[in-house]
Design a protein around this motif. Structure first.
Motif, PDB file in Angstrom:
ATOM      1  N   PRO A 142      -8.307  -5.681  -4.145  1.00 18.25           N
ATOM      2  CA  PRO A 142      -8.667  -6.655  -5.184  1.00 18.25           C
ATOM      3  C   PRO A 142      -8.410  -6.146  -6.601  1.00 18.25           C
ATOM      4  CG  PRO A 142     -10.392  -6.504  -3.509  1.00 18.25           C
ATOM      5  CD  PRO A 142      -9.427  -5.387  -3.222  1.00 18.25           C
ATOM      6  N   GLU A 143      -8.472  -4.823  -6.803  1.00 15.33           N
ATOM      7  CA  GLU A 143      -8.255  -4.267  -8.138  1.00 15.33           C
ATOM      8  C   GLU A 143      -6.793  -3.902  -8.408  1.00 15.33           C
ATOM      9  OE1 GLU A 143     -10.817  -0.974  -8.579  1.00 15.33           O
ATOM     10  OE2 GLU A 143     -12.685  -2.147  -8.449  1.00 15.33           O
ATOM     11  N   TYR A 144      -5.912  -4.325  -7.543  1.00 14.89           N
ATOM     12  CA  TYR A 144      -4.484  -4.004  -7.702  1.00 14.89           C
ATOM     13  C   TYR A 144      -3.892  -4.736  -8.898  1.00 14.89           C
ATOM     14  CZ  TYR A 144       0.542  -3.992  -6.747  1.00 14.89           C
ATOM     15  OH  TYR A 144       1.906  -3.873  -6.851  1.00 14.89           O
ATOM     16  N   GLN A 145      -3.144  -3.985  -9.722  1.00 15.93           N
ATOM     17  CA  GLN A 145      -2.445  -4.546 -10.878  1.00 15.93           C
ATOM     18  C   GLN A 145      -0.938  -4.318 -10.701  1.00 15.93           C
ATOM     19  OE1 GLN A 145      -3.698  -6.308 -13.322  1.00 15.93           O
ATOM     20  NE2 GLN A 145      -5.842  -6.055 -12.644  1.00 15.93           N
ATOM     21  N   PRO A 146      -0.126  -5.357 -10.665  1.00 14.98           N
ATOM     22  CA  PRO A 146       1.322  -5.171 -10.411  1.00 14.98           C
ATOM     23  C   PRO A 146       1.999  -4.294 -11.463  1.00 14.98           C
ATOM     24  CG  PRO A 146       0.693  -7.475 -10.156  1.00 14.98           C
ATOM     25  CD  PRO A 146      -0.488  -6.780 -10.763  1.00 14.98           C
ATOM     26  N   GLN A 147       1.582  -4.417 -12.725  1.00 14.92           N
ATOM     27  CA  GLN A 147       2.227  -3.622 -13.770  1.00 14.92           C
ATOM     28  C   GLN A 147       1.688  -2.203 -13.854  1.00 14.92           C
ATOM     29  OE1 GLN A 147       1.109  -6.834 -14.474  1.00 14.92           O
ATOM     30  NE2 GLN A 147       3.195  -7.639 -14.206  1.00 14.92           N
ATOM     31  N   ALA A 148       0.707  -1.841 -13.022  1.00 13.34           N
ATOM     32  CA  ALA A 148       0.103  -0.507 -13.076  1.00 13.34           C
ATOM     33  C   ALA A 148       0.516   0.374 -11.916  1.00 13.34           C
ATOM     34  CB  ALA A 148      -1.432  -0.627 -13.118  1.00 13.34           C
ATOM     35  N   ALA A 149       1.349  -0.101 -10.989  1.00 10.07           N
ATOM     36  CA  ALA A 149       1.724   0.684  -9.812  1.00 10.07           C
ATOM     37  C   ALA A 149       3.191   0.444  -9.495  1.00 10.07           C
ATOM     38  CB  ALA A 149       0.846   0.312  -8.611  1.00 10.07           C
ATOM     39  N   PHE A 150       3.823   1.461  -8.988  1.00  9.37           N
ATOM     40  CA  PHE A 150       5.229   1.379  -8.582  1.00  9.37           C
ATOM     41  C   PHE A 150       5.479   2.437  -7.520  1.00  9.37           C
ATOM     42  CE2 PHE A 150       4.899   4.368 -12.029  1.00  9.37           C
ATOM     43  CZ  PHE A 150       5.739   5.415 -11.692  1.00  9.37           C
TER      44      PHE A 150
END
Length: 587
Positions: A142-150
């Motif tokens: 739920p706390e996943y941010q697309p711009q914060a992980a790669f």
């Protein structure tokens, strides 16, 4: 003066109108040309308009930003099983991005136990993910941010065709090393052409023991439609903002091919060395350009597979100071080699007498060069090395024509080449001593060739009988070096004189021999070649000893067809001419 007649006026009027039409046509064409020229000039030479900020893309992450890393290993290329703890092999926290220091480089060494599927040509992938500290790389979180992980995926297993060396066999069928269990597999590049081999190509899976993960420190603002083509394939663009994530580079530049481990059913444990750290944009591009350059050379045939690894090995295992000296000396080696070659051609081109020169040495040198050329041709050597060796064969044959008379015998059905000794070689004792030296040396050489050929036939593997003959003769060519130089030593010993040796040419060769001694300790090479280097040192030391122990007989013509008195006379004549010119100037 009478006015012009009507006829004259009528004749000039059309010409005036024609000139006006021509002038008008030329002016219109000139205007069109100027307009076209101005358009292209303004198109290509006008200053470019600055790109709007909205048309630029930026890095989503800032320098020094803290990152967490997760490394999963899975047999699937697409990974989404973040909840399986057995797949997670490495986890690090608070890694500063694009900052060099002890805290930015992390390492881990572990043992991996392969599955049965992996042992039987299975696949395995490393999935690495980065995220802001405190964020999760799992899209289902739920706390996943697309711009914060790669993240990025990289294969841990590589498939390469079996080397042609592994397809050799024992010609006798009972070699102790002919069993498949003792056969050593070698790695070749997948670009190697195996279509010439009979049967299907056999592929083998290899394990990469080292995984180096580098985050590229790139904060360049790129135009959306102007990303450099060498960087575009590695860019990871965010579809929502249009900006790019940090580039993840799996660095395999220093992973040599002989470090790869072949996978089979007998493997139970595999080493895995992991490392993560930053890399500069310049260093990343340099690694890629060098690899692309190696690949281009391999495609054009100017570099063999394995030569790139040997070059890298010099930088990895060599002493930096010794490496620097070697690079400088290698340039001198090329210069001395060219000068020795130049003087050798000049001598044979001007030589008119074979007195004191061993003619059989020239013939043996041609045979040795021909054997090496055939051996290189049989082992699929690059065309550049083949061309160099082929030119050497032609030059050695040309030297035979200078040392002996080549005649064509047409008495039989097939014309044959006949070699005749020159009169300057037969009329003195040079031929007698040359025959004696070659006679006894050929006995020793015959025993060495036969002994080594039998050993090679019993204990080594070969592709065919032809390959066995060539490899045996090529290995014995190193012994031919004694044959090419010892007859001259024997002639000098019998004549008790060395006259004055061609010190210019011998100095170049001796300097090259010293350089070869240095390379023998730095570069990995066969033992026979390493011994041949020190063999040349021994021969040159004997030459120096003969120079010291024998008196100089200037009347005797040396092995290069020159005498000492000729040089003295030339010097005296030059001194006389100089004195006369000086007298003329004073008068």
């Amino acid at each position: 003066m009478a006015p012009p007649t009507a006829a004259a006026q009528g004749g000039q009027a059309p010409q005036g109108r024609q000139q006006q039409q021509q002038q008008g046509g030329f002016g219109l064409t000139g205007i069109i040309r100027i307009a076209v020229f101005w358009y292209f000039a303004s198109k290509f030479f006008s200053p470019k308009k600055p790109t709007e900020p909205s048309a630029l893309i930026n890095n989503l992450f800032q320098k020094g930003q803290q990152l967490d890393m997760w490394l999963y290993i899975s047999e699937r290329e697409k990974f989404n099983d973040f909840g399986r703890e057995s797949a997670l092999v490495w986890h690090e926290t608070n890694i500063p991005y694009a900052v060099w220091g002890p805290e930015s480089t992390r390492t881990l060494t572990l043992k991996y136990h392969p599955s049965e599927a992996l042992k039987n040509n299975g696949s395995l992938y490393a999935h690495v993910f980065f995220a802001h500290s405190g964020y999760s790389p799992d899209p289902s979180d739920p706390e996943y941010q697309p711009q914060a992980a790669f993240g990025r995926t990289h294969p841990v297993v590589i498939y390469l065709p079996k080397s042609k060396a592994d397809k050799k066999k024992s010609l006798l069928g009972n070699s102790p090393d002919s069993t498949e269990g003792q056969a050593t597999s070698k790695v070749v590049d997948d670009t190697e052409d195996d279509s010439k081999d009979e049967g299907p190509v056999e592929w083998v899976s290899y394990w990469k023991p080292n995984i180096t993960i580098n985050l590229v420190a790139d904060f360049t603002q790129y135009p959306k439609t102007g990303i450099p083509p060498n960087i575009a394939p590695y860019m990871n663009i965010d579809p929502f903002t249009g900006n790019y994530y940090p580039t993840v580079f799996f660095n395999e530049f220093w992973l040599l091919r002989d470090k790869l481990i072949a996978l089979n059913e007998t493997v139970t444990e595999l080493p895995l060395n992991l490392e993560v750290g930053p890399i500069s944009m310049t260093k990343w591009q340099l690694f890629m350009q060098i690899d692309q350059s190696f690949q281009i050379h391999r495609n054009y045939g100017s570099m063999l597979e394995g030569e790139a690894d040997e070059l890298k090995r010099v930088f990895l295992e060599g002493n930096p100071y010794l490496l620097g000296v070697t690079m400088i000396v290698s340039l001198l080696h090329s210069v001395f080699d060219f000068l020795a070659f130049k003087n050798d051609i000049q001598f044979w081109n001007k030589n008119k007498s074979m007195e004191g020169l061993s003619a059989k040495t020239v013939v043996v040198s041609f045979i040795c060069q021909l054997i090496i050329f055939l051996y290189l041709l049989d082992n699929d050597t690059s065309w550049m090395i083949l061309a160099s060796s082929g030119i050497g064969v032609v030059i050695e044959f040309w030297k035979i024509g200078k040392a002996m008379r080549i005649e064509i015998d047409r008495t039989g059905k097939i014309p044959m080449l006949r070699l005749r000794d020159r009169e300057s070689y037969v009329r003195n004792k040079t031929k007698e001593y040359d025959d004696i030296a070659m006679k006894y040396l050929s006995y020793v050489l015959f025993l060495l060739v036969v002994g080594f050929s039998i050993y090679s036939l019993m204990y080594e593997r070969h592709k065919s009988w032809y390959s066995w003959i060539l490899s045996s003769l090529t290995s014995c060519v190193y012994m031919f070096g004694f044959i090419m130089m010892c007859p001259q030593l024997f002639i000098n010993y019998k004549l008790k004189s060395v006259a004055h040796l061609p010190w210019r040419q011998m100095t170049y060769k001796f300097l090259n021999t010293i350089i070869d001694d240095l390379f023998a300790f730095v570069i990995k090479m066969p033992t026979l070649h390493r011994l041949s280097v020190f063999r040349d040192d021994l021969i040159f030391l004997i030459y120096l000893y003969q120079r010291w122990i024998y008196p100089v007989d200037k009347k005797r013509v040396n092995e290069f067809g020159f005498g000492g008195e000729e040089d003295d006379q030339a010097v005296e004549s030059s001194e006389v001419v100089a004195a006369k010119e000086e007298e003329k100037k004073t008068n």
